[in-house]
Scaffold this active site. Sequence first.
Site, PDB file in Angstrom:
ATOM      1  N   GLU A 108      28.038  21.721  44.016  1.00 15.54           N
ATOM      2  CA  GLU A 108      29.030  22.749  44.291  1.00 15.54           C
ATOM      3  C   GLU A 108      29.673  22.442  45.650  1.00 15.54           C
ATOM      4  OE1 GLU A 108      29.413  27.598  44.695  1.00 15.54           O
ATOM      5  OE2 GLU A 108      27.859  26.501  45.817  1.00 15.54           O
TER       6      GLU A 108
ATOM      7  N   ASP B 291      23.569  23.992  44.712  1.00 20.76           N
ATOM      8  CA  ASP B 291      24.366  25.059  45.294  1.00 20.76           C
ATOM      9  C   ASP B 291      24.791  24.748  46.723  1.00 20.76           C
ATOM     10  OD1 ASP B 291      25.224  27.969  45.098  1.00 20.76           O
ATOM     11  OD2 ASP B 291      23.895  28.092  46.836  1.00 20.76           O
TER      12      ASP B 291
END
Length: 493
Positions: free
Chosen positions: A250, A224
Site C-alpha cells: 500500500e 499496509d
Amino acid sequence: MRSPRTRSRYAVRLGALAGAALALVAGCTVGVGAGGGGPNARTELPHDTIVNLFQWNWRSVAAECPRLAKVGYAGVQVSPAQEHVQVVNNPWWVDYQPVSYQITSRRGDRAAYQGMVAACHAVGVKIYADAVINHMAGSDSGVGWAGSTFEHYTYPGIYQTQDFHHCGLAANDDIVDYQNRAQVQTCELVNLADLDTGSDYVRGRIAAYLNDLISLGVDGFRVDAVKHLSAEDIAAIMGRMSTPVERYYEVIDKGGEPISMSEYTASGKVLVFSYGDEVGSAFQWGKIATLRNLAGGVDGTVARVFLDNHDTQRHGGAQVLTYKQPRLYALATVFMLAWPYGEPTVMSSYTFTDPDAGPPSIDQNGTTKDTVCGADGWECEHRWQSTEGMVGFHNVVKGTGVDLWWDDGANAIAFARDDRGFVVVNNATSPLVGRSFHSRMPAGTYCDVVHGALVDGKCTGPSVTVSADGWFTADVGNLDALAIHVGAQLGAR
C-alpha cells in the site's frame, strides 16, 4: 480524511436508474469460470484475481473458498491476523492498531486461521494476509483483544520506547506535512506508534511475525502503510522471509508528493490508488472512451489495481465508486476485469452508514458474525453475476492484448482480447440496439457471461452467435454490458 461528497451530476444519473432491474448484480450463477476447451484451447496462465473479503472471520473465508475456486479467483485477501486494540463499538480500524503478534482477533484464533488456510489450499485458493508492520497502536494505554496490556511505546515482550521513531519534526510527533519525506517516514500517522524499521531488532521482530504467518501456509502479503517506511527498510524486512512469497504494497501515490510507488517495485508489487479514481470519474462524470489508454504510474507487471478498498470507500472522495452505486460499480468492475493492466483485486464489503462502523458482530465484545451474503449487512459484491462472470473472462483472456477498439466517442466502448474474448460496455443513457461488432472469435455460439454462465452445456442467460468472419449483432442496454469468451462456448470440446 473526509467524507465522500455527492456531486449533482451523479445525483441526476442515479435518479435515472431508479426502478431499473439490476441484472448485472443479480443471479449469482456459478458456472464455467476460467475454463478453456474447444479448438482455441491453450495452456492457461496463472490466475491473478484476488478478492478482499474484508472483515470476514476465518470460518467464513474457509467456507467461501470452494465457490471462489469454481469461479476462478486466485486468492483471498484476509484482514489482519494479529491481536488488535479493544475499543468501544469496535470500529473497523481497530485491526490496523496491533498490540501483539498473537494470531488472535475478533475473527478467530490461531487454530481457526490455520484451518482457513488449509481449507482454501485444498481447493487451490491462496491466502494473502493484510500485514500491519509500520506501527503499533495509537492509544496511550489499553488492553488488546487477547488480553495483552500495552502503553504507547511499551509492548511487553516485544517493543520498548527505543524501538520507535520519535521524530521531533512536528507537534506531538505527528505527520503534518506530506511534502516532507522525513515526516512521512519517521513521524506518527494519526498518533500510531511508529516503529523504527531501520533498527535491526525491529526488522527481525517484524520478519518473525511474517514468517510465523508463512509457517501457517500464507501465500503472500498485502503490506499496509508502506509509504511510511523507506524502500530500504521494507526490502530489508522482506529479505528475511523464510520462503519467498508474493507481496503487494500500500503506497498511496496520486502524484504531487515526494514519495512515489515506483521506489518500492524492486522488492514487491504496488497498489495503484489512482486507478480507481480515474475509472470511477470516467464512469460517473466523464466519457469512458477516454479509458482507452488507461494505465497507472508503474508497469502493469508490478501493479495491483482496484476500484475501491476498505479505506477509499469510506474516505476516498466522490470519485470512488462503491457498492452504494451498484449499477455503475458493476459496469466499472466489468471494465477492470476486461482491461489488461495490472492484477485486479475485487472488493467484498459489509454495508455501512457510519464510516467507522465495524463488521456485523454477535456480541458487545465485537466478535465477528459468520458471513451470510445478503444478510446482516454483508454485501458480497464479489458474488454479483457480472463480477463472477468477468473473473472467468479475465482468466481466459490473460496474456492477450486489446484490438478492434470501438467507441461512440463518449460512453459506449467495445474491444477484443485477441481471439479469446470480446466485451461491450455501454455506460450511456441509451441502449445499443441491433449493433454489429467485429471480433476475432471463432465462429460459434457463446454465453454472455455478464448475465449468465455455461452450465451443463447450456447458457443460464443470453447467448451471442459469432459468424465465420467474426461478426455478431447484439442489443446492449443502457448502463449494461456484454462479454463473451472461448471458455463459455456452446458445443466446444
